[in-house]
Design a protein around this motif. Structure first.
Motif, mmCIF file in Angstrom:
data_model
loop_
_atom_site.group_PDB
_atom_site.id
_atom_site.type_symbol
_atom_site.label_atom_id
_atom_site.label_comp_id
_atom_site.label_asym_id
_atom_site.label_seq_id
_atom_site.Cartn_x
_atom_site.Cartn_y
_atom_site.Cartn_z
ATOM 1 N N ALA A 179 -37.541 -4.494 17.147
ATOM 2 C CA ALA A 179 -38.609 -3.392 16.885
ATOM 3 C C ALA A 179 -39.514 -3.349 18.115
ATOM 4 C CB ALA A 179 -39.176 -3.756 15.521
ATOM 5 N N ARG A 180 -39.981 -4.626 18.487
ATOM 6 C CA ARG A 180 -41.004 -4.716 19.548
ATOM 7 C C ARG A 180 -40.423 -4.388 21.019
ATOM 8 N NH1 ARG A 180 -40.918 -9.799 19.719
ATOM 9 N NH2 ARG A 180 -39.780 -10.203 21.742
ATOM 10 N N GLU A 181 -39.207 -4.431 21.147
ATOM 11 C CA GLU A 181 -38.648 -3.954 22.587
ATOM 12 C C GLU A 181 -38.501 -2.575 22.551
ATOM 13 O OE1 GLU A 181 -35.291 -6.462 22.888
ATOM 14 O OE2 GLU A 181 -36.450 -8.105 23.402
ATOM 15 N N THR A 182 -38.159 -1.931 21.404
ATOM 16 C CA THR A 182 -37.650 -0.653 21.594
ATOM 17 C C THR A 182 -38.780 0.337 20.695
ATOM 18 O OG1 THR A 182 -36.586 -0.773 19.232
ATOM 19 C CG2 THR A 182 -35.331 -1.300 21.220
ATOM 20 N N ARG A 183 -39.634 -0.195 20.008
ATOM 21 C CA ARG A 183 -40.621 0.610 19.332
ATOM 22 C C ARG A 183 -40.081 1.305 18.334
ATOM 23 N NH1 ARG A 183 -44.883 -0.980 18.164
ATOM 24 N NH2 ARG A 183 -45.867 1.222 17.982
ATOM 25 N N ALA A 184 -38.987 0.783 17.861
ATOM 26 C CA ALA A 184 -38.206 1.533 16.693
ATOM 27 C C ALA A 184 -38.976 1.498 15.421
ATOM 28 C CB ALA A 184 -36.749 1.137 16.735
ATOM 29 N N THR A 185 -38.652 2.334 14.486
ATOM 30 C CA THR A 185 -39.090 2.200 13.190
ATOM 31 C C THR A 185 -37.859 1.593 12.455
ATOM 32 O OG1 THR A 185 -40.222 4.442 13.101
ATOM 33 C CG2 THR A 185 -39.536 3.542 11.092
ATOM 34 N N VAL A 186 -38.101 0.480 11.781
ATOM 35 C CA VAL A 186 -37.214 -0.468 10.971
ATOM 36 C C VAL A 186 -37.666 -0.519 9.668
ATOM 37 C CG1 VAL A 186 -36.031 -2.501 11.013
ATOM 38 C CG2 VAL A 186 -36.706 -1.593 13.069
ATOM 39 N N ILE A 187 -36.720 -0.097 8.619
ATOM 40 C CA ILE A 187 -37.038 -0.267 7.088
ATOM 41 C C ILE A 187 -35.842 -1.298 6.724
ATOM 42 C CG2 ILE A 187 -37.365 0.967 4.959
ATOM 43 C CD1 ILE A 187 -37.192 3.458 6.894
ATOM 44 N N ILE A 188 -36.386 -2.305 5.950
ATOM 45 C CA ILE A 188 -35.568 -3.114 5.318
ATOM 46 C C ILE A 188 -35.679 -3.286 3.856
ATOM 47 C CG2 ILE A 188 -35.307 -4.566 7.474
ATOM 48 C CD1 ILE A 188 -36.637 -6.497 5.783
ATOM 49 N N SER A 189 -34.777 -3.401 3.025
ATOM 50 C CA SER A 189 -35.042 -4.051 1.682
ATOM 51 C C SER A 189 -34.436 -5.381 1.427
ATOM 52 C CB SER A 189 -34.268 -3.000 0.484
ATOM 53 O OG SER A 189 -33.005 -3.390 0.376
ATOM 54 N N SER A 190 -35.266 -6.150 0.626
ATOM 55 C CA SER A 190 -34.627 -7.652 0.430
ATOM 56 C C SER A 190 -35.141 -8.071 -0.959
ATOM 57 C CB SER A 190 -35.061 -8.420 1.456
ATOM 58 O OG SER A 190 -34.495 -9.754 1.393
ATOM 59 N N HIS A 191 -34.312 -8.965 -1.593
ATOM 60 C CA HIS A 191 -34.775 -9.750 -2.694
ATOM 61 C C HIS A 191 -35.496 -10.809 -2.169
ATOM 62 C CE1 HIS A 191 -31.818 -7.400 -5.126
ATOM 63 N NE2 HIS A 191 -33.115 -7.021 -5.958
ATOM 64 N N ASN A 192 -35.216 -11.395 -0.905
ATOM 65 C CA ASN A 192 -35.814 -12.360 -0.206
ATOM 66 C C ASN A 192 -37.175 -11.983 0.062
ATOM 67 O OD1 ASN A 192 -36.586 -14.443 1.544
ATOM 68 N ND2 ASN A 192 -34.420 -15.282 1.536
ATOM 69 N N LEU A 193 -38.312 -12.249 -0.746
ATOM 70 C CA LEU A 193 -39.572 -12.107 -0.437
ATOM 71 C C LEU A 193 -40.216 -12.698 0.924
ATOM 72 C CD1 LEU A 193 -41.519 -10.027 -1.855
ATOM 73 C CD2 LEU A 193 -42.383 -12.130 -3.042
ATOM 74 N N GLN A 194 -40.020 -13.965 0.983
ATOM 75 C CA GLN A 194 -40.136 -14.796 2.037
ATOM 76 C C GLN A 194 -39.807 -13.968 3.525
ATOM 77 O OE1 GLN A 194 -42.791 -17.013 2.034
ATOM 78 N NE2 GLN A 194 -43.127 -16.238 3.876
ATOM 79 N N HIS A 195 -38.643 -13.686 3.533
ATOM 80 C CA HIS A 195 -38.214 -13.152 4.880
ATOM 81 C C HIS A 195 -38.770 -11.698 5.098
ATOM 82 C CE1 HIS A 195 -35.543 -16.535 5.609
ATOM 83 N NE2 HIS A 195 -34.491 -16.211 4.788
#
Length: 233
Positions: A179-195
């Motif tokens: 994300a930092r290198e490309t300035r891309a938009t990243v969307i994730i879902s996760s049950h791992n709240l801490q990550h």
């Protein structure tokens, strides 16, 4: 940029998505969190035109996925192993993705070098078909395939599933560095709240298909509110 306008999806009596308006900005790392049935995967499938909305629409870089396929060249996604071609080896699969994207094999090989640590010596050069890989290694193939073309938008559903602790940590760095290198938009879902908190710049909390909170997450600032919502002590 992704915009959502009056997006609705119903399955019988169950509201899977009801989002009047929502914008995901360029460069956001947006974490979608919510309990089972909150609507995270449904939202992803609507974004990727894998489900037809009952009402409303989404746009990705001003393109409605339901009306044009022009958005696909700039979007990388992995939701589940149904995205994979499992009768190929990982190398064959990556070569295929590169070919249909106009990349040379040399370009593909060069880009794969960035994922050798994440692959952990268990994907490249193993001469195994994807169908014969473990669930964790299938997950790695899917994530690498989503990033391979350096898309401007990346969508990953439960990317930490099936991964061992070392691979989870490597993936966190992989996503944030990408994300930092490309300035891309990243969307994730996760049950791992801490990550999710660790890597997201912004967090959307879903409940019954609705985004009930949109939280900035500078240096983990959303943690307390999320812990309160999920009942953590």
């Amino acid at each position: 940029m992704i915009t959502i306008s009056n997006l609705k999806k119903q399955f019988g009596d169950t509201c899977a998505c009801d989002i009047p308006s929502f914008t995901i900005n360029d460069g956001d790392i947006l974490g979608l969190v919510g309990n089972n049935g909150a609507g995270k995967t449904t939202l992803f499938r609507l974004l990727l035109d894998l489900l037809q909305a009952d009402e409303g629409f989404v746009s990705i870089d001003r393109i409605n996925p339901a009306e044009s396929e022009a958005w696909k060249k700039d979007v990388g996604a992995y939701i589940d192993d149904g995205f994979l071609i499992d009768f190929l080896t990982p190398e064959e699969y990556f070569a295929f993705l590169g070919k249909i994207s106009g990349m040379s094999q040399e370009d593909v090989d060069q880009r794969l070098q960035a994922y050798e640590r994440f692959a952990g010596g268990e994907i490249f050069g193993q001469k195994k078909l994807i169908r014969n890989l473990s669930a964790g290694n299938k997950q790695k193939v899917g994530i690498i395939s989503a990033l391979l073309r350096k898309p401007r938008t990346v969508i990953l559903d439960e990317p930490f599933n099936f991964l061992d602790p070392t691979s989870q940590l490597v993936l966190k760095h992989l996503i944030t560095d990408y994300a930092r290198e490309t300035r891309a938009t990243v969307i994730i879902s996760s049950h791992n709240l801490q990550h999710t908190v660790d890597i997201s710049t912004r967090i959307a909390l879903l409940e019954h298909g609705q985004i009930i909170r949109d939280l900035p997450n500078t240096e983990g600032s959303a943690t307390a509110e999320l812990q309160e919502y999920f009942g953590a002590e």
